[in-house]
Scaffold this active site. Structure first.
Site, PDB file in Angstrom:
ATOM      1  CG  ASP A 331      63.596  38.065  18.340  1.00  0.00           C
ATOM      2  OD1 ASP A 331      64.646  38.506  17.851  1.00  0.00           O
ATOM      3  OD2 ASP A 331      62.543  37.927  17.691  1.00  0.00           O
ATOM      4  CG  ASP A 524      58.319  35.870  16.914  1.00  0.00           C
ATOM      5  OD1 ASP A 524      59.545  36.049  16.710  1.00  0.00           O
ATOM      6  OD2 ASP A 524      57.432  36.555  16.375  1.00  0.00           O
ATOM      7  CG  ASP A 528      63.825  34.160  17.648  1.00  0.00           C
ATOM      8  OD1 ASP A 528      64.852  34.853  17.601  1.00  0.00           O
ATOM      9  OD2 ASP A 528      62.689  34.599  17.421  1.00  0.00           O
TER      10      ASP A 528
END
Length: 629
Positions: A331, A524, A528
């Site tokens: 990410d 995080d 996600d």
């Protein structure tokens, strides 16, 4: 799961038993060679009792559950040795077996201490501010969400809380491994067990002590230690069948040596050992003690070694599987970037209402843990010194933004896709590459807040190192193509996919898996969590990540450093290598000794020494992980 004190007490008792077994054995041998030979038998019996009590307890418990395993084999051989008069060989077997067990238990206790040393003991009491203004001391276990606490300099925060008054800095090294204190002000979260370094603060309890970050980490480690790796599950499955097979093999070998080779049942004949003696030797050397302990000892040592470095593996499966990945999906926000956005500009329609727009945005942002929301809420607190107004009727739209009533009026904040067909969007051109916009609508105002998140340039060497190892590193982000391309070029990524929804990230990972790739995902935030769930290995960034990530991730990087992925990967590879080494050592010794006992007449003491020696070797080999640099 046993506590550290339990492990310490266990290995000390086992070691004491082994020492007593050895002392009684040596005494019996000395008496047997003196004029007090008649007394020697009693000391042999004491040696048997001291060295065999733990094996007897384990055997009884396993037999009641319908299982036969190594302790049963050892007791069978020791009793058989006594039956044919080979008392010192049987006592020597129990001595080495109990000494080996003590060393194994001591190694496990050392592993447990390595983990426990990461955490200070949490405070037992807290200073609670009563409605009357008085301060009362109260047990931490009795704290409830919403209570106000006073935390003085030099003391630990008793639970996870949010600061409502005052400023300070928190030493979070016991959780994250980061040595520098983290600045804390109004609205910032502090974690239970961390140290308040210099300022007195008031804080509101966020969650009970059992749900604190500190407690979650302890629970995660306990679960990790209890979780079995794939290779360990394999050895568990063949335990009872293997034991029965070895008993059958030893019986058939006994039959051959007695009726086929003509060896006597009990006594030696012309320097040749008895058939029962040789059968018992085969029984000892074929017991897979070293093989059984080789995998769990390496897994536990690997988990402890990772925890010392701020990396939590959620069990042996994750520790083994990380070394097998082909692709690392990452990410963008908070992983490849710093994750601490700074506001670079505010634009409103009509113009000149920057503070009012920031106030609305801060109210909505207090309902989210997204890095953009944290930055907006932090900017308001730093500017005004107070929290923004509370929000009611909150609705979170995954991957898009948040809605809620501020001062009784509906307000909306998020990305452009949250405002389909809104004409006012045309008044705001796309932000420049590297900048991120948060659009806000409410109380007769529309506008946007521009923020910048600097890339983690220290991640570039990590990416290059992983690429050298043949691992593809890909960024999955919901950001615009321009920003994604710019960051991809700065960090040297293999690929960057932009404008992705959580569903799109899941689809991308599933497509790679269908191609036969093993995929790890790093994230995080709440958005996600779906892609972390579908990945073969999920990696969560830090305690400041969402609870969804902390509960979902197979691997957790406590101090928010993406570079820890490389350390975790190398530890995983080293752990797998040590497991392979242990299996080769244990199986190699077992095969050599078994063939030697069948084809030659190796003495029972030599078989015992080789058997127990290989067990100690694999345990010590596993402990090398604790000292890996």
């Amino acid at each position: 799961m046993e506590s550290t004190e339990d492990h310490d007490a266990e290995w000390k008792w086992l070691l004491l038993s082994a020492v007593l077994c050895g002392v009684f054995l040596l005494t019996a041998i000395a008496l047997e060679r003196s004029s007090f030979a008649s007394v020697a038998l009693w000391f042999y019996l004491l040696s048997y009792a001291a060295g065999g009590w733990d094996a007897l307890i384990d055997t009884w418990q396993n037999v009641r559950r319908g299982k036969l395993e190594i302790h049963f084999l050892m007791l069978a051989v020791a009793i058989g040795a006594a039956v044919i008069g080979a008392w010192w060989e049987g006592a020597a077997l129990l001595f080495l077996f109990s000494l080996s067990g003590a060393l194994e238990s001591m190694a496990m206790a050392r592993t447990e201490r390595e983990i426990r040393s990461l955490f200070r003991d949490s405070p037992k009491t807290a200073m609670v501010m009563l409605p009357t203004g008085e301060i009362s001391e109260m047990a931490v276990d009795g704290l409830l969400k919403g209570q106000l606490l006073r935390v003085l300099p030099g003391s630990q925060f008793p639970v996870d809380a949010v600061i409502t008054s005052g400023q300070s800095a928190a030493d979070e090294s016991m959780l994250t491994g980061e040595s520098l204190p983290v600045e804390k002000g109004i609205g910032d979260t502090v974690f239970g067990g961390t140290l308040n370094t210099w300022g007195a603060v008031d804080a509101e309890v966020l969650r009970p002590p059992t749900e604190s970050a500190h407690a979650k980490i302890i629970r995660l480690i306990r679960d990790a230690q209890a979780s079995k790796a794939p290779s360990q599950k394999f050895t568990d499955r063949f335990g009872t069948p293997y034991t029965i097979g070895i008993l059958l093999l030893s019986f058939l070998a006994f039959c051959w040596w007695h009726w086929g080779a003509g060896l006597p049942v009990w006594q030696e004949s012309e320097g040749q050992p008895s058939a029962l003696y040789r059968a018992m030797t085969l029984l000892v050397v074929s017991s897979p003690c070293a093989l059984v302990i080789s995998i769990p000892s390496a897994i536990l040592a690997g988990i402890a070694a990772a925890a010392k470095r701020g990396i939590l593996f959620r069990g042996g499966i994750a520790l083994e599987n990380l070394a097998t990945i082909h692709r690392l999906a990452v990410d963008k926000t908070g992983t490849l970037t710093e994750g601490e956005f700074q506001i670079t500009g505010i634009e409103t329609v009509p113009s000149g209402h920057d503070d009012e727009l920031l106030r609305i945005a801060a109210s909505l942002s207090q309902q989210s843990t997204h890095p953009l929301s944290r930055a907006i809420a932090r900017a308001w607190r730093q500017k005004q010194g107070v929290l923004a107004p509370a929000v009611s009727d909150v609705e979170s739209v995954t991957g898009k933004g948040v809605r809620g009533k501020v001062d009784g009026e509906m307000a909306t904040q998020g990305r452009r896709s949250l405002f389909p067909g809104a004409g006012w969007l045309s008044q705001f051109s796309d932000p420049k590459p590297g900048l991120t916009e948060v659009l806000v609508e409410g109380q007769g105002l529309v506008g946007r807040i521009l923020l910048r998140d600097a890339p983690r340039l220290e991640s570039k060497p990590l990416i290059q190192e992983l690429q050298k190892m043949g691992i593809k590193v890909v960024m999955l982000t919901g950001d615009r193509p321009e920003s994604a391309t710019l960051l991809s070029q700065e960090l040297g990524l293999d690929e960057a996919r932009s404008s992705m929804t959580p569903e799109g990230k899941v689809a991308a990972i599933q497509a790679w898996k269908q191609q036969g790739e093993i995929v790890a995902m790093v994230g995080d935030g709440v958005n996600d969590a779906p892609s972390l769930a579908v990945a073969d290995v999920s990696i969560g960034m830090g305690l400041r990540g969402s609870d969804a990530v902390l509960e979902q991730a197979d691997v957790i990087l406590l101090n928010d450093q993406l570079e820890k992925v490389l350390i975790a990967y190398r530890l995983s590879k080293k752990c797998r290598a040590i497991i392979r080494q242990n299996i080769v050592i244990s199986l190699g010794v077992l095969v050599v000794l078994a063939l030697g006992s069948i084809g030659f007449s190796i003495p029972l003491p030599l078989g015992v020494l080789g058997h127990e020696g290989s067990t100690v070797i694999v345990v010590l080999n596993s402990l090398r992980l604790l000292f890996t640099r």
